[in-house]
Design a protein around this motif. Structure first.
Motif, mmCIF file in Angstrom:
data_model
loop_
_atom_site.group_PDB
_atom_site.id
_atom_site.type_symbol
_atom_site.label_atom_id
_atom_site.label_comp_id
_atom_site.label_asym_id
_atom_site.label_seq_id
_atom_site.Cartn_x
_atom_site.Cartn_y
_atom_site.Cartn_z
ATOM 1 N N ASP A 94 -16.598 26.728 -2.241
ATOM 2 C CA ASP A 94 -15.045 26.404 -2.319
ATOM 3 C C ASP A 94 -14.587 25.557 -1.263
ATOM 4 O O ASP A 94 -14.586 26.319 -0.238
ATOM 5 C CB ASP A 94 -14.253 27.486 -2.925
ATOM 6 N N HIS A 95 -14.061 24.483 -1.643
ATOM 7 C CA HIS A 95 -13.508 23.576 -0.347
ATOM 8 C C HIS A 95 -12.568 22.733 -0.893
ATOM 9 O O HIS A 95 -12.274 22.372 -2.123
ATOM 10 C CB HIS A 95 -14.776 22.654 0.035
ATOM 11 N N THR A 96 -11.577 22.477 0.189
ATOM 12 C CA THR A 96 -10.360 21.452 -0.013
ATOM 13 C C THR A 96 -10.410 20.522 1.030
ATOM 14 O O THR A 96 -10.208 20.869 2.030
ATOM 15 C CB THR A 96 -9.166 22.350 -0.330
ATOM 16 N N ALA A 97 -9.837 19.286 0.692
ATOM 17 C CA ALA A 97 -9.649 18.219 1.626
ATOM 18 C C ALA A 97 -8.458 17.416 1.445
ATOM 19 O O ALA A 97 -8.134 17.237 0.267
ATOM 20 C CB ALA A 97 -10.867 17.655 2.039
ATOM 21 N N TRP A 98 -7.481 17.021 2.536
ATOM 22 C CA TRP A 98 -6.246 16.400 2.376
ATOM 23 C C TRP A 98 -6.427 14.966 2.773
ATOM 24 O O TRP A 98 -7.530 14.824 3.793
ATOM 25 C CB TRP A 98 -5.228 16.923 2.907
ATOM 26 N N HIS A 99 -6.029 13.747 2.404
ATOM 27 C CA HIS A 99 -6.125 12.561 2.982
ATOM 28 C C HIS A 99 -4.778 11.898 2.500
ATOM 29 O O HIS A 99 -4.087 12.024 1.618
ATOM 30 C CB HIS A 99 -7.383 11.806 1.959
ATOM 31 N N THR A 100 -4.167 11.195 3.619
ATOM 32 C CA THR A 100 -3.137 10.343 3.523
ATOM 33 C C THR A 100 -3.190 9.130 4.150
ATOM 34 O O THR A 100 -4.342 8.810 4.788
ATOM 35 C CB THR A 100 -1.946 10.964 4.300
ATOM 36 N N GLY A 101 -2.557 8.138 3.784
ATOM 37 C CA GLY A 101 -2.173 6.800 4.303
ATOM 38 C C GLY A 101 -1.208 5.878 3.859
ATOM 39 O O GLY A 101 -0.403 6.226 3.156
ATOM 40 N N ALA A 102 -0.915 5.224 4.966
ATOM 41 C CA ALA A 102 0.122 4.129 5.025
ATOM 42 C C ALA A 102 -0.305 2.673 5.223
ATOM 43 O O ALA A 102 -1.254 2.452 5.968
ATOM 44 C CB ALA A 102 1.365 4.378 5.966
ATOM 45 N N PHE A 103 0.106 1.615 4.251
ATOM 46 C CA PHE A 103 -0.663 0.303 4.321
ATOM 47 C C PHE A 103 0.492 -0.559 4.443
ATOM 48 O O PHE A 103 1.707 -0.505 3.729
ATOM 49 C CB PHE A 103 -1.779 0.328 3.129
ATOM 50 N N ALA A 104 0.151 -1.830 4.719
ATOM 51 C CA ALA A 104 1.083 -2.849 4.799
ATOM 52 C C ALA A 104 0.103 -4.371 4.569
ATOM 53 O O ALA A 104 -0.834 -4.370 5.039
ATOM 54 C CB ALA A 104 1.834 -3.220 6.250
ATOM 55 N N VAL A 105 0.537 -5.170 3.467
ATOM 56 C CA VAL A 105 -0.353 -6.291 3.256
ATOM 57 C C VAL A 105 0.795 -7.353 3.094
ATOM 58 O O VAL A 105 1.764 -7.312 2.521
ATOM 59 C CB VAL A 105 -0.817 -6.067 1.739
ATOM 60 N N ALA A 106 0.183 -8.517 3.902
ATOM 61 C CA ALA A 106 0.877 -9.628 3.833
ATOM 62 C C ALA A 106 0.236 -10.995 3.388
ATOM 63 O O ALA A 106 -0.960 -10.992 3.821
ATOM 64 C CB ALA A 106 1.655 -9.929 5.085
ATOM 65 N N GLY A 107 0.852 -11.923 2.464
ATOM 66 C CA GLY A 107 0.156 -12.785 1.944
ATOM 67 C C GLY A 107 1.106 -14.097 2.502
ATOM 68 O O GLY A 107 2.008 -14.275 2.281
ATOM 69 N N ILE A 108 0.291 -14.987 3.248
ATOM 70 C CA ILE A 108 1.143 -16.011 3.992
ATOM 71 C C ILE A 108 0.650 -17.404 3.532
ATOM 72 O O ILE A 108 -0.724 -17.618 3.682
ATOM 73 C CB ILE A 108 1.040 -15.781 5.660
ATOM 74 N N ALA A 109 1.478 -18.257 3.397
ATOM 75 C CA ALA A 109 0.890 -19.614 3.320
ATOM 76 C C ALA A 109 1.424 -20.607 4.188
ATOM 77 O O ALA A 109 2.564 -21.311 3.920
ATOM 78 C CB ALA A 109 1.208 -20.004 1.724
ATOM 79 N N PRO A 110 0.919 -20.796 5.353
ATOM 80 C CA PRO A 110 1.471 -21.430 6.326
ATOM 81 C C PRO A 110 1.628 -23.136 6.176
ATOM 82 O O PRO A 110 2.234 -23.870 6.875
ATOM 83 C CB PRO A 110 0.814 -21.031 7.619
ATOM 84 N N ALA A 111 0.694 -23.459 5.402
ATOM 85 C CA ALA A 111 0.526 -24.874 5.197
ATOM 86 C C ALA A 111 -0.015 -24.961 3.731
ATOM 87 O O ALA A 111 -0.548 -24.363 3.247
ATOM 88 C CB ALA A 111 -0.445 -25.594 6.131
ATOM 89 N N ALA A 112 0.073 -26.340 3.221
ATOM 90 C CA ALA A 112 -0.401 -26.633 1.953
ATOM 91 C C ALA A 112 -1.885 -26.370 1.886
ATOM 92 O O ALA A 112 -2.523 -26.875 2.499
ATOM 93 C CB ALA A 112 -0.202 -28.323 1.580
ATOM 94 N N GLY A 113 -2.177 -25.503 0.673
ATOM 95 C CA GLY A 113 -3.673 -25.227 0.559
ATOM 96 C C GLY A 113 -4.138 -24.296 1.503
ATOM 97 O O GLY A 113 -5.170 -23.889 1.193
#
Length: 659
Positions: free
Chosen positions: A353-372
């Motif tokens: 019998d086993h138990t495990a916890w997991h947590t996470g925080a994330f940030a995602v950025a989509g950038i279009a600095p120039a055409a294409g």
């Protein structure tokens, strides 16, 4: 020239030649970059992701000559499925030379991977009628979703949970087949939408008495596989909506030599999964929305090695909560911020019998600095009881060089914690543990990898797309099973139920593994003539593995070194003809049996093809269906000594009604 390349050329060149001669006018021939990918957490167009992504629309699933979702994945380019049986019995999914535990499966962005073992990754608790699209993203996804997304990740987007706008209407569809060896196959479901209410559901059932097995003791590859699902969503206000799903998956099958190479193996396995999922979504504006999702699952696994041995009985619980906020700051910047927490637990008479916890925080950025030019950056702060706290980055870049050519590249980190089977398999099994069994190792460390890739997408005409990617992955502490003596396994693990005079396959951290390869794909979507459409996709993948040290691993050594896979379909108002298959070449192996003189020989090279023909009785409503699995009767084994089914013929009817 490598051996499978001539076969790849035979499949690819007709697609190239035909696509160059025709003018495309169908919607299915839209440019690759126009397809939205939800797995990136940004809802990006495919051409903006900087990744090698395959998107299979749910509306096309009926074109494939398959009877289950994992059989469908076998026919997609640049993905390897190592099966123990067709029709969805059991399959390990690998991407880019990964082990089956290094691929993450998602349902509407929520983890499907079972906490007990990655062998259950192909048990999708969803009916095909509910699927909006299937997204296969190659390369790491740990910065987005946390552990396990090392070789890649697969996201199933459903019609009720997706942030899409569909017209009101009702769809009813079903395929009903009967075939040799007592086969009965049912794939049926519905989707309806009216004034802010969405409802969907269905069932996927495959049963058969099975073919005779060429194994000691005989037996048949019989199976009874049932999946039921029901989901709904409702717009409470124009901005606020809620969705819910309940699905149930039950499987009972002959599991001889699925996990051991012993000639005394007479295994049978029964599994079940109850999946409950809820979602709240608030649309602040057209540029901003917040989502909260909750998943609770309960799954069971009952494994009987022989009628006279004590069964292994496992109960798993998994609770997963996730929230994210997505906002388009400007035409050049899109952001997603969120967090996730889960609890996984196992109650087992074999593993404890086993138990495990997991947590996470994330940030995602989509950038279009120039055409294409599109840049996607992701960062995750991840914490797991198995490996502590880790910072996981990912950076993808794509550049549209011209209207027809785009180049892309990515670099990212991956991480994976050992699952309960890798840590505790056979730990408290009533002993002595039979020879040839897999034995867990509670002292395992987490896997850590760095991944690099570069590639291009070239679309010379709207009917033709060429894609190629080079990838390189360096991993430390990769986990796989290695054959050792019983005394060595007992010393390493401290388990007291092991026999020192026999051999086992012990879970160990390999020193390091470098994986590199090339993926190439040719896709055509073309209108050949009024009312006649060609859809085809064929890929060639080359993988090279370099394992440091003199180690013969179990699953890494089984990865295909060269793989050709694909499918082609012709669709007309009066008929649909589809043909799919794969050619696999891997290192030649002979797995010595643990007792006696019998040995399991893994087929080093084989080709398998499926075919299907749908003839319309009522155009666009009712079809008569004929289908053949393993059309040319190949004899082969994918894993250990479990023989795959030979040719299997079936026929029936397909119905599709829309209003």
């Amino acid at each position: 020239m490598p051996r499978p390349l001539p076969l790849a050329c035979l499949l690819v060149f007709p697609l190239l030649a035909q696509a160059q001669r025709i003018t495309t006018v169908a919607d299915s021939a839209r440019r690759l970059g126009e397809v939205t990918v939800y797995a990136t957490r940004l809802g990006q167009l495919s051409g903006q992701t900087g990744r090698y992504v395959t998107v299979v629309p749910g509306s096309t699933l009926s074109r494939y000559p398959v009877t289950s979702l994992d059989d469908l994945l076998r026919l997609l380019p640049a993905i390897e499925v190592q099966s123990r049986g067709n029709f969805g019995t059991q399959a390990d999914i690998t991407l880019r030379g990964s082990t089956f535990n290094q691929v993450l499966i998602l349902l509407d962005g929520m983890r499907l991977n079972d906490p007990l073992t990655g062998h259950f990754a192909g048990y999708f608790p969803i009916s095909p009628a509910e699927i909006e699209q299937i997204e296969v993203v190659r390369g790491p996804g740990a910065a987005l979703y946390g552990p396990d997304a090392v070789g890649g990740f697969i996201n199933i987007v459903t019609k009720t949970f997706a942030a899409t706008h569909r017209p009101d209407g009702t769809e009813l569809a079903g395929t009903f087949l009967a075939g040799e060896y007592g086969l009965k196959s049912t794939n049926a479901g519905f989707y309806g939408q009216d004034k802010g209410l969405r409802l969907a559901g269905g069932l996927l059932n495959n049963t058969a008495s099975g073919q005779l097995l060429d194994l000691p003791g005989g037996g048949r590859n019989d199976f009874k596989l049932n999946t039921y699902s029901l989901s709904g969503a409702y717009e409470i206000t124009p901005k606020f909506s809620a969705a819910a799903r309940a699905s149930f998956d039950r499987r009972d099958y002959n599991a001889q030599n699925f996990y051991t190479n012993s000639p005394g193996d007479r295994a049978r396995e029964t599994t079940g999964r109850d999946w409950y999922q809820g979602q709240l979504r608030y649309e602040w504006s057209e540029r901003s929305r917040t989502e909260l999702q909750l998943v609770g699952t309960s799954s069971t696994d009952y494994y009987v090695y022989t009628p006279t041995t004590a069964p292994s009985d496992h109960l798993m619980h998994y609770l997963n909560v996730q929230g994210q906020h997505q906002v388009q700051v400007s035409t050049k910047l899109r952001l997603t911020l969120g967090g996730q927490a889960d609890r996984r637990a196992v109650l087992s008479n074999d593993r404890g019998d086993h138990t495990a916890w997991h947590t996470g925080a994330f940030a995602v950025a989509g950038i279009a600095p120039a055409a294409g030019l599109n840049v996607t950056a992701a960062l995750r702060l991840d914490h797991d009881q198995a490996y502590g706290t880790e910072l996981v980055p990912q950076l993808n870049v794509s550049q549209q060089v011209s209207e027809k050519l785009a180049v892309r590249g990515a670099v990212g980190r991956g991480i994976r914690a050992p699952n309960f089977t890798e840590q505790y398999n056979s730990a408290i099994r009533p002993g002595p543990v039979p020879s040839g069994f897999n034995v867990g190792n509670p002292n395992l460390s987490a896997e850590r990898t760095w991944n690099y890739e570069a590639g291009f997408d070239y679309q010379p005409t709207r009917a033709l797309t060429l894609r190629s990617t080079y990838f390189n992955r360096y991993g430390r502490n990769l986990i796989d099973y290695v054959t050792v003596s019983g005394s060595q396994a007992a010393e390493t693990t401290g388990f007291t139920n092991l026999n020192s005079g026999v051999t086992y396959r012990l879970a160990e951290n390999l020193f390091a593994v470098t994986t590199q390869g090339i993926e190439t794909e040719v896709t055509t979507r073309a209108q050949l003539a009024p009312g006649l459409r060609l859809d085809g996709s064929v890929g060639y993948t080359w993988v090279h593995l370099n394992v440091e040290g003199d180690v013969q691993s179990q699953y890494l050594s089984n990865v295909a070194r060269q793989l050709v896979s694909g499918n082609v379909s012709l669709t007309h108002r009066r008929f649909t003809a589809s043909f799919g298959g794969l050619y696999k070449q891997r290192a030649e192996q002979q797995i010595a049996a643990s007792a006696g003189n019998n040995a399991a020989v893994l087929t080093p090279t084989y080709a398998v093809f499926n075919a299907r023909l749908d003839l319309a009785l009522l155009p666009e409503r009712v079809w008569v269906v004929g289908q053949a699995q393993n059309l040319f009767n190949a004899h082969y084994s994918d894993l250990l000594g479990a023989p795959m089914p030979t040719r299997w013929l079936m026929a029936g009817v397909r119905i599709a009604l829309r209003k």
